[in-house]
Design a protein around this motif. Structure first.
Motif, PDB file in Angstrom:
ATOM      1  N   ARG A 122      -7.133   9.983   4.042  1.00 41.72           N
ATOM      2  CA  ARG A 122      -8.524   9.982   4.519  1.00 41.72           C
ATOM      3  C   ARG A 122      -9.209   8.631   4.307  1.00 41.72           C
ATOM      4  N   ASP A 123      -8.698   7.815   3.378  1.00 41.00           N
ATOM      5  CA  ASP A 123      -9.286   6.489   3.153  1.00 41.00           C
ATOM      6  C   ASP A 123      -9.017   5.548   4.328  1.00 41.00           C
ATOM      7  N   LEU A 124      -8.001   5.866   5.120  1.00 43.90           N
ATOM      8  CA  LEU A 124      -7.566   4.972   6.200  1.00 43.90           C
ATOM      9  C   LEU A 124      -7.673   5.600   7.585  1.00 43.90           C
ATOM     10  N   ARG A 149       0.838  -1.199   0.000  1.00 43.42           N
ATOM     11  CA  ARG A 149       0.000   0.000   0.000  1.00 43.42           C
ATOM     12  C   ARG A 149       0.874   1.250   0.000  1.00 43.42           C
ATOM     13  N   TYR A 160      -6.580  14.867  -3.308  1.00 44.59           N
ATOM     14  CA  TYR A 160      -7.382  13.637  -3.309  1.00 44.59           C
ATOM     15  C   TYR A 160      -8.023  13.434  -4.684  1.00 44.59           C
ATOM     16  N   PHE A 216      -3.741   4.822  -1.682  1.00 47.50           N
ATOM     17  CA  PHE A 216      -4.799   5.409  -0.867  1.00 47.50           C
ATOM     18  C   PHE A 216      -4.491   6.876  -0.596  1.00 47.50           C
TER      19      PHE A 216
END
Length: 167
Positions: free
Chosen positions: A144-146, A30, A157, A141
């Motif tokens: 904010r996705d995590l 990731r 984004y 990612f």
């Protein structure tokens, strides 16, 4: 044909020594994109002091062992080595052991990421895969996705699909 990325080393930007380093187990699957939410900058001269101050803040106020990010990128596409390849970062709580953290320097709630910065990060990711520092099927990612955050800002984004198209 792969372009290499010129990375400003820790020595070149005047990094303080890390208190300790944790080596990653395997290639991360990731990549987490951040923004510093500070002013933007360009080039070694324009960004050096900012990178030093980010490291100082991470180590003194947040009690991190080093600057939190693996890499940081200025508005002109200059890439700075944070913790670098193969080192566990401190950028996304609960997700650091298997991810690479890359911060765009600037506040992308207001600013739009430059073509140069996006291009450099694409090259950095391609270079990481080609050198086995990054898993070939990595997933990208936004912070904010995590986590519960506005990071990496609305405009960055919105640009993430451009980075996802590197594979």
């Amino acid at each position: 044909m792969e372009q290499s990325v010129n990375i400003v080393s820790r020595l070149q930007w005047g990094a303080a020594d890390a208190k300790q380093k944790e080596t990653m187990k395997g290639s991360p699957r990731r990549v987490v994109i951040h923004h510093t939410a500070l002013q933007n900058c360009k080039g070694l001269g324009g960004c050096r002091d900012l990178v030093v101050s980010i490291q100082r803040m991470h180590m003194s106020e947040r009690q991190f062992d080093d600057i939190g990010y693996n890499f940081l990128v200025g508005g002109d596409g200059t890439v700075f080595e944070g913790r670098g390849w193969g080192v566990v970062g401190a950028h996304t709580k609960g997700h650091n052991n298997d991810s690479l953290g890359i911060a765009f320097m600037g506040n992308f709630n207001n600013d739009t990421p430059s073509k140069e910065a996006l291009s450099s990060v694409k090259q950095l990711l391609l270079s990481g895969v080609s050198q086995d520092f990054l898993h070939p099927q990595f997933v990208l990612f936004g912070h904010r996705d995590l986590g519960t955050t506005a990071c990496p800002g609305e405009n960055l984004y919105a640009a993430l699909p451009q980075l996802r198209s590197t594979k």
